[in-house]
Design a protein around this motif. Structure first.
Motif, PDB file in Angstrom:
ATOM      1  N   SER A  68       0.767  -1.122   0.075  1.00 27.20           N
ATOM      2  CA  SER A  68       0.225   0.029  -0.173  1.00 27.20           C
ATOM      3  C   SER A  68       0.701   1.369   0.015  1.00 27.20           C
ATOM      4  O   SER A  68       0.617   2.244  -0.554  1.00 27.20           O
ATOM      5  CB  SER A  68      -0.786  -0.026   1.194  1.00 27.20           C
ATOM      6  N   ALA A  69       1.938   1.343   0.747  1.00 26.00           N
ATOM      7  CA  ALA A  69       2.595   2.404   0.777  1.00 26.00           C
ATOM      8  C   ALA A  69       3.497   2.587  -0.437  1.00 26.00           C
ATOM      9  O   ALA A  69       3.828   3.840  -1.167  1.00 26.00           O
ATOM     10  CB  ALA A  69       4.119   2.210   1.735  1.00 26.00           C
ATOM     11  N   ASN A  70       3.665   1.472  -1.447  1.00 23.82           N
ATOM     12  CA  ASN A  70       4.365   1.808  -2.655  1.00 23.82           C
ATOM     13  C   ASN A  70       3.412   2.432  -3.659  1.00 23.82           C
ATOM     14  O   ASN A  70       3.755   3.353  -4.309  1.00 23.82           O
ATOM     15  CB  ASN A  70       4.331   0.297  -3.495  1.00 23.82           C
ATOM     16  N   PHE A  71       1.972   2.252  -3.389  1.00 27.55           N
ATOM     17  CA  PHE A  71       0.769   3.052  -4.045  1.00 27.55           C
ATOM     18  C   PHE A  71       0.723   4.321  -3.659  1.00 27.55           C
ATOM     19  O   PHE A  71       0.515   5.222  -4.519  1.00 27.55           O
ATOM     20  CB  PHE A  71      -0.294   2.211  -3.852  1.00 27.55           C
ATOM     21  N   ASP A  72       0.814   4.616  -2.560  1.00 30.92           N
ATOM     22  CA  ASP A  72       0.438   6.083  -2.278  1.00 30.92           C
ATOM     23  C   ASP A  72       1.473   6.746  -1.465  1.00 30.92           C
ATOM     24  O   ASP A  72       1.462   8.073  -1.513  1.00 30.92           O
ATOM     25  CB  ASP A  72      -0.639   5.777  -0.818  1.00 30.92           C
ATOM     26  N   ASP A  73       2.471   6.194  -0.884  1.00 27.45           N
ATOM     27  CA  ASP A  73       3.433   6.880  -0.139  1.00 27.45           C
ATOM     28  C   ASP A  73       4.735   7.137  -0.369  1.00 27.45           C
ATOM     29  O   ASP A  73       5.635   8.117  -0.193  1.00 27.45           O
ATOM     30  CB  ASP A  73       3.471   6.552   1.410  1.00 27.45           C
ATOM     31  N   THR A  74       5.484   6.175  -1.073  1.00 23.04           N
ATOM     32  CA  THR A  74       6.700   6.178  -1.500  1.00 23.04           C
ATOM     33  C   THR A  74       7.236   7.097  -2.388  1.00 23.04           C
ATOM     34  O   THR A  74       8.703   7.227  -2.770  1.00 23.04           O
ATOM     35  CB  THR A  74       7.368   4.814  -1.685  1.00 23.04           C
ATOM     36  N   GLN A  75       6.509   7.789  -3.148  1.00 21.10           N
ATOM     37  CA  GLN A  75       6.984   8.612  -4.487  1.00 21.10           C
ATOM     38  C   GLN A  75       7.746   7.806  -5.424  1.00 21.10           C
ATOM     39  O   GLN A  75       7.432   7.077  -5.834  1.00 21.10           O
ATOM     40  CB  GLN A  75       7.466   9.869  -3.743  1.00 21.10           C
ATOM     41  N   GLU A  76       8.868   8.303  -5.363  1.00 23.52           N
ATOM     42  CA  GLU A  76       9.802   7.730  -6.648  1.00 23.52           C
ATOM     43  C   GLU A  76      10.470   6.588  -6.353  1.00 23.52           C
ATOM     44  O   GLU A  76      11.202   5.737  -7.219  1.00 23.52           O
ATOM     45  CB  GLU A  76      10.630   8.761  -7.268  1.00 23.52           C
ATOM     46  N   VAL A  77      10.248   6.004  -4.949  1.00 21.34           N
ATOM     47  CA  VAL A  77      11.260   4.909  -4.569  1.00 21.34           C
ATOM     48  C   VAL A  77      10.215   3.949  -4.126  1.00 21.34           C
ATOM     49  O   VAL A  77       8.915   4.044  -4.073  1.00 21.34           O
ATOM     50  CB  VAL A  77      12.035   4.969  -3.211  1.00 21.34           C
ATOM     51  N   ARG A  78      10.531   2.621  -4.187  1.00 25.09           N
ATOM     52  CA  ARG A  78       9.799   1.486  -3.976  1.00 25.09           C
ATOM     53  C   ARG A  78      10.056   0.626  -2.896  1.00 25.09           C
ATOM     54  O   ARG A  78      11.504   0.323  -2.726  1.00 25.09           O
ATOM     55  CB  ARG A  78       9.385   0.637  -5.171  1.00 25.09           C
ATOM     56  N   TYR A  79       9.277  -0.161  -1.986  1.00 23.74           N
ATOM     57  CA  TYR A  79       9.704  -1.505  -1.463  1.00 23.74           C
ATOM     58  C   TYR A  79       9.737  -2.633  -2.331  1.00 23.74           C
ATOM     59  O   TYR A  79       8.888  -2.669  -3.245  1.00 23.74           O
ATOM     60  CB  TYR A  79       8.674  -1.474  -0.157  1.00 23.74           C
ATOM     61  N   ALA A  80      10.821  -3.563  -2.147  1.00 26.03           N
ATOM     62  CA  ALA A  80      10.885  -4.589  -2.889  1.00 26.03           C
ATOM     63  C   ALA A  80      11.651  -5.703  -2.317  1.00 26.03           C
ATOM     64  O   ALA A  80      12.117  -5.481  -1.180  1.00 26.03           O
ATOM     65  CB  ALA A  80      11.830  -4.451  -4.311  1.00 26.03           C
ATOM     66  N   LEU A  81      11.120  -7.106  -2.276  1.00 24.04           N
ATOM     67  CA  LEU A  81      11.789  -8.250  -1.611  1.00 24.04           C
ATOM     68  C   LEU A  81      12.797  -8.830  -2.288  1.00 24.04           C
ATOM     69  O   LEU A  81      12.619  -9.153  -3.876  1.00 24.04           O
ATOM     70  CB  LEU A  81      10.458  -9.291  -1.364  1.00 24.04           C
ATOM     71  N   TYR A  82      13.946  -9.016  -1.989  1.00 20.73           N
ATOM     72  CA  TYR A  82      14.888  -9.800  -2.614  1.00 20.73           C
ATOM     73  C   TYR A  82      15.984 -10.538  -1.609  1.00 20.73           C
ATOM     74  O   TYR A  82      16.161  -9.782  -0.521  1.00 20.73           O
ATOM     75  CB  TYR A  82      15.954  -8.905  -3.559  1.00 20.73           C
ATOM     76  N   ASP A  83      16.180 -11.782  -1.801  1.00 20.45           N
ATOM     77  CA  ASP A  83      17.010 -12.437  -0.845  1.00 20.45           C
ATOM     78  C   ASP A  83      16.711 -12.358   0.553  1.00 20.45           C
ATOM     79  O   ASP A  83      17.765 -12.154   1.372  1.00 20.45           O
ATOM     80  CB  ASP A  83      18.501 -12.068  -1.251  1.00 20.45           C
ATOM     81  N   SER A  84      15.461 -12.532   1.045  1.00 20.45           N
ATOM     82  CA  SER A  84      14.952 -12.438   2.634  1.00 20.45           C
ATOM     83  C   SER A  84      15.107 -11.019   3.205  1.00 20.45           C
ATOM     84  O   SER A  84      15.364 -11.120   4.194  1.00 20.45           O
ATOM     85  CB  SER A  84      15.698 -13.576   3.206  1.00 20.45           C
TER      86      SER A  84
END
Length: 192
Positions: A68-84
């Motif tokens: 949800s933060a990726n959609f509304d709050d993070t602006q030009e950056v994103r959360y992502a999962l990689y390697d735990s």
């Protein structure tokens, strides 16, 4: 933005002692609080800036809030999962990237890192309080009646810590009161 301009910008932001070129077109910035990675693609067309936020095990209960933060709050950056690991990520075509955009993205990534789980936890809590308000309204309860129910739950030990002092319980109930008052008029009694 050329690799030279990238290196200059990183040095300007973090100083020469913190910035290490790990391979051609890849930098690692080590500070006392984080390790930031700046990577150019093999063809130097894409830039990726990465900052670890928290281990996946800690992030797992909050994955919906991260998305949800990726959609509304993070602006030009994103959360992502990689390697735990939950990462903060910024990607941009290097040919159109300008210094100010890179600086802003790095500042935003550092902000996500500093917040850690706080923002997503607060989002989860607010969502749960909204659900409580909605359920109370659907049952025809007033704000005062809802607060009395919570006070009873704490008094009976259904909520709160086992060894919670009276003072701590009063502080928690005061926080409940503030949040319920803040959200009571915003939340509709019927689901949207």
């Amino acid at each position: 933005m050329t690799p030279r301009e990238l290196a200059e910008t990183l040095t300007e932001l973090f100083g020469t002692t913190n910035v290490q070129e790990i391979t051609s077109g890849s930098w690692q910035i080590d500070t006392s609080t984080f390790r930031l990675l700046v990577l150019l693609s093999e063809d130097s067309n894409w830039l990726r800036v990465l900052l670890p936020i928290v281990p996946l095990q800690e992030a797992q209960p909050f994955l919906a809030q991260f998305l949800s933060a990726n959609f509304d709050d993070t602006q030009e950056v994103r959360y992502a999962l990689y390697d735990s690991v939950m990462w903060g990520v910024y990607q941009h075509h290097s040919g159109t990237l300008v210094r100010d955009d890179l600086k802003n993205a790095i500042a935003r990534l550092i902000s996500l890192h500093t917040a850690g789980l706080n923002d997503v936890f607060n989002s989860l809590i607010e969502n749960r309080i909204r659900q409580i308000v909605q359920a109370a309204k659907q049952q025809g309860q007033s704000l005062q009646a809802t607060m009395q129910t919570l006070e009873r739950f704490y008094a009976e030990g259904l909520l709160g810590e086992i060894n919670q002092t009276t003072e701590t319980r009063e502080e928690v109930l005061a926080a409940w009161q503030r949040q319920l008052e803040r959200l009571w008029h915003e939340v509709e009694s019927q689901p949207e």
